[in-house]
Design a protein around this motif. Structure first.
Motif, short mmCIF file in Angstrom:
data_model
loop_
_atom_site.label_atom_id
_atom_site.label_comp_id
_atom_site.label_asym_id
_atom_site.label_seq_id
_atom_site.Cartn_x
_atom_site.Cartn_y
_atom_site.Cartn_z
N LYS A 142 0.83 -1.20 0.00
CA LYS A 142 0.00 0.00 0.00
C LYS A 142 0.86 1.26 0.00
CE LYS A 142 -4.15 -1.87 2.25
NZ LYS A 142 -5.08 -1.73 3.40
N ARG B 6 2.27 1.85 -3.49
CA ARG B 6 1.27 2.40 -4.39
C ARG B 6 1.02 3.89 -4.10
NH1 ARG B 6 -1.19 -2.76 -3.65
NH2 ARG B 6 -2.58 -1.93 -2.03
N TYR B 7 1.03 4.22 -2.82
CA TYR B 7 0.86 5.62 -2.42
C TYR B 7 1.99 6.47 -2.99
CZ TYR B 7 1.19 9.76 0.56
OH TYR B 7 1.31 11.05 1.02
#
Length: 647
Positions: free
Chosen positions: A408, A411-412
């Motif tokens: 995550k 992806r951020y």
């Protein structure tokens, strides 16, 4: 509903043309006007002279035509001139003679207009500040031709209909064709607040109005919340009163259960002193049905509420008509429920529907505003921290068991590392799959792949010198693309198909100016969306609706492709037909119908819808289909427009 059309014969410098008889000119004008009233049979008001003709097909309150002493004025819409709606066309004629193109700035409200001036051999075209009423134009050796619908424009024998391959690419990229381009070569569309002045064979395009934000300087005293709230509620009531018409008896409102539509339902009751007539659409699909919120809003506002559940069979029945009503490719699936909502209202005797469109784009209601604010936090970290510690740690080669939190975070960072506005396209279907995976090589050779992001970049970066906050930059971008090119187009056309007029109280000029004066933190405070709007309406709306996340009339099309065989068969038959167009690779269509749709029905169902509606649109518009079969024929010679130095 209805619209405007006409032409100015070639004069001095554009070319020469023999003067047509009144009968021939009237016949050509009637041919252009016919598509404008095909669904509501609205009466026509026309004016023909030796230099051209104009016509408006609309009900009385939105039809304005004036002709005297070589001057023709035609207006479609419900504008006010210097605050009054009386004798707008004749007063605009006088203002045109004294002020020229500056006369546009005195108009407010929804409209598009055309002025033909035989004495000066000139013409003026213009659209309202929000782009509610569109106007497109084309020019060649025979003159200037214009209409609020491309179907009407193409009905004139002097206008060609060669399909623009770049527009098809833009459709697949944006799910619509953004202005000023159109689906056809040689045709352009005026942007919100824009005009076209034609004189002596030359075209000058300019803006008589632009959205201007007034961000308070640091340390300067700001209006109190109480004073802002008082002004906001006053303007809201005025906007609703103006949108209701004479007495509002035949007016209803869309009600999705969101804050904007729920607000309108409540204010209508306050303004009229009687219950609003509200209309909602639901879906029997988990995660898509908002009917409980709509019922809550209706109960709270005391409205006379009507609801309908749209089924896959309803979607199947509506697709051909929806493809026909749109005069260029359009891929927003929520047009289907909007149509059924308008149809339900029309069957109930309603002739005008108020929509809450514009509230998000003025007051900061879209989830992506908070998401972009979160992404922008990363670039504020020290460069050494980002490049020397965080990114090497997260992007080093993985060993052992995968760590979901790290995925995550990666992806951020990948999204946050992209500049605005490029990162707005992080989930773009075409970019995710890759152009050469989706599109035929021959089609790619006819287009410029950089033009689509260039449209957004140009609109975004023209605001950079104004020193605006990020939220206002995004709001301005959405007013231009999300609203004018998508949402308003969708609602207006869906209502037209149902024979209902659409009105948008949040887009009244005074309300737009008020929102532009609000401080950025009143629109986005940290991650809180539209804090001022919600706080100001806390005594009007149910708490549950103030707290809810935005949803709208999203269509569970991907799910229904799996559960409803007739809809799936229809969709796949259209994709089979599309294979022969030379646009989308057959191998991608195979993968889409099989593996991709099974993996993520909602996400890839959107791509099925886009391709299905493209094929349907081509099938419903034989002129465009002929141009496509002819290999994207080149357009006739055009007269280019230049920017007006006086704008």
């Amino acid at each position: 509903m209805s619209g405007l059309c006409g032409w100015l014969a070639a004069l001095g410098g554009v070319g020469t043309v023999g003067t047509a008889s009144d009968g021939v000119a009237s016949s050509a004008l009637a041919s252009m006007a016919a598509p404008l009233s095909r669904f509501d049979s609205a009466p026509l008001a026309a004016s023909v002279s030796e230099v051209g003709g104009v016509a408006v097909a609309a009900i009385g309150g939105s039809r304005h035509v004036y002709q005297q002493d070589g001057l023709q004025v035609a207006i479609w819409g419900r504008p006010e001139l210097d605050g009054s709606a009386d004798d707008v066309a004749s007063r605009l004629a006088s203002l045109w003679l004294s002020r020229g193109v500056a006369a546009c700035a005195s108009l407010s409200g929804p409209f598009c207009l055309a002025i033909l001036d035989a004495f000066s051999g000139s013409a003026l075209l213009a659209v309202d500040r929000a782009g509610i009423h569109p106007l497109s134009y084309a020019s060649n050796a025979q003159g200037l031709f214009f209409a609020s619908s491309h179907d009407a424009l193409l009905a004139h024998p002097s206008v060609r209909g060669a399909l623009d391959p770049q527009a098809l690419y833009h459709y697949l990229f944006f799910h619509m064709v953004p202005g000023p381009a159109t689906a056809y070569l040689g045709q352009q569309r005026l942007l919100p607040g824009e005009y076209l002045h034609v004189r002596g064979g030359k075209q000058c395009k300019g803006s008589y109005w632009q959205l201007a934000f007034h961000e308070p300087a640091a340390g300067r005293a700001r209006p109190s919340f109480a004073s802002n709230k008082q002004e906001f509620l006053r303007l809201l009531r005025q906007a609703v009163e103006s949108s209701l018409g004479a007495d509002g008896a035949d007016t209803g409102a869309f009600l999705s259960g969101g804050t904007d539509s729920s607000t309108l339902a409540a204010i209508i009751g306050q303004v009229t002193g009687r219950p609003a007539r509200t209309y909602s659409i639901g879906f029997d699909a988990p995660g898509y049905d908002e009917m409980a919120y709509a019922r809550l809003a209706a109960s709270h506002a005391g409205s006379i509420h009507h609801e309908r559940y749209v089924t896959p069979s309803d979607v199947l029945a509506a697709i051909p008509a929806m493809a026909a009503i749109f005069d260029q490719p359009f891929g927003n699936a929520s047009a289907i429920p909007a149509y059924y909502c308008a149809q339900m209202a029309r069957e109930d005797g309603v002739t005008r529907l108020l929509g809450g469109d514009g509230g998000d784009e003025l007051f900061g209601g879209n989830e992506r505003y908070a998401h972009q604010a979160l992404l922008s936090q990363y670039e504020r970290l020290p460069v050494m921290l980002r490049q020397a510690i965080i990114e090497p740690l997260l992007f080093r080669q993985q060993r052992g068991k995968p760590w979901r939190l790290a995925d995550k975070a990666r992806r951020y960072i990948e999204q946050a590392s992209l500049p605005l506005p490029a990162r707005l396209d992080s989930y773009n279907l075409l970019l995710r799959h890759g152009h050469r995976t989706v599109l035929e090589a021959g089609f790619i050779d006819t287009i410029d792949l950089g033009m689509a992001p260039g449209c957004v970049n140009g609109a975004y970066w023209e605001r950079q010198g104004q020193g605006l906050s990020q939220i206002n930059e995004l709001l301005a971008l959405d007013m231009r693309f999300t609203l004018a090119d998508n949402d308003l187009f969708k609602v207006r056309k869906a209502c037209e198909l149902a024979g209902v007029e659409a009105a948008f109280p949040f887009l009244h000029d005074a309300m737009v100016a008020f929102a532009a004066r609000l401080a950025p933190r009143d629109k986005l405070d940290g991650m809180r969306l539209r804090p001022f709007f919600k706080r100001a309406l806390a005594e009007i709306l149910p708490p549950a609706i103030v707290r809810k996340k935005k949803h709208g009339f999203g269509l569970p099309f991907g799910q229904w492709l799996h559960s409803h065989p007739p809809l799936r068969e229809f969709a796949f038959d259209n994709l089979t037909q599309l294979r022969g167009r030379g646009i989308v690779r057959p191998a991608f269509i195979d993968d889409l119908q099989g593996r991709l749709l099974a993996e993520h029905p909602a996400y890839h169902g959107t791509m099925v819808w886009l391709l299905l509606m493209l094929e349907q649109w081509l099938s419903q518009h034989p002129g465009a289909l002929g141009a496509l079969a002819g290999g994207f024929a080149a357009c006739a010679t055009e007269t280019p427009a230049v920017l007006d130095p006086t704008a």
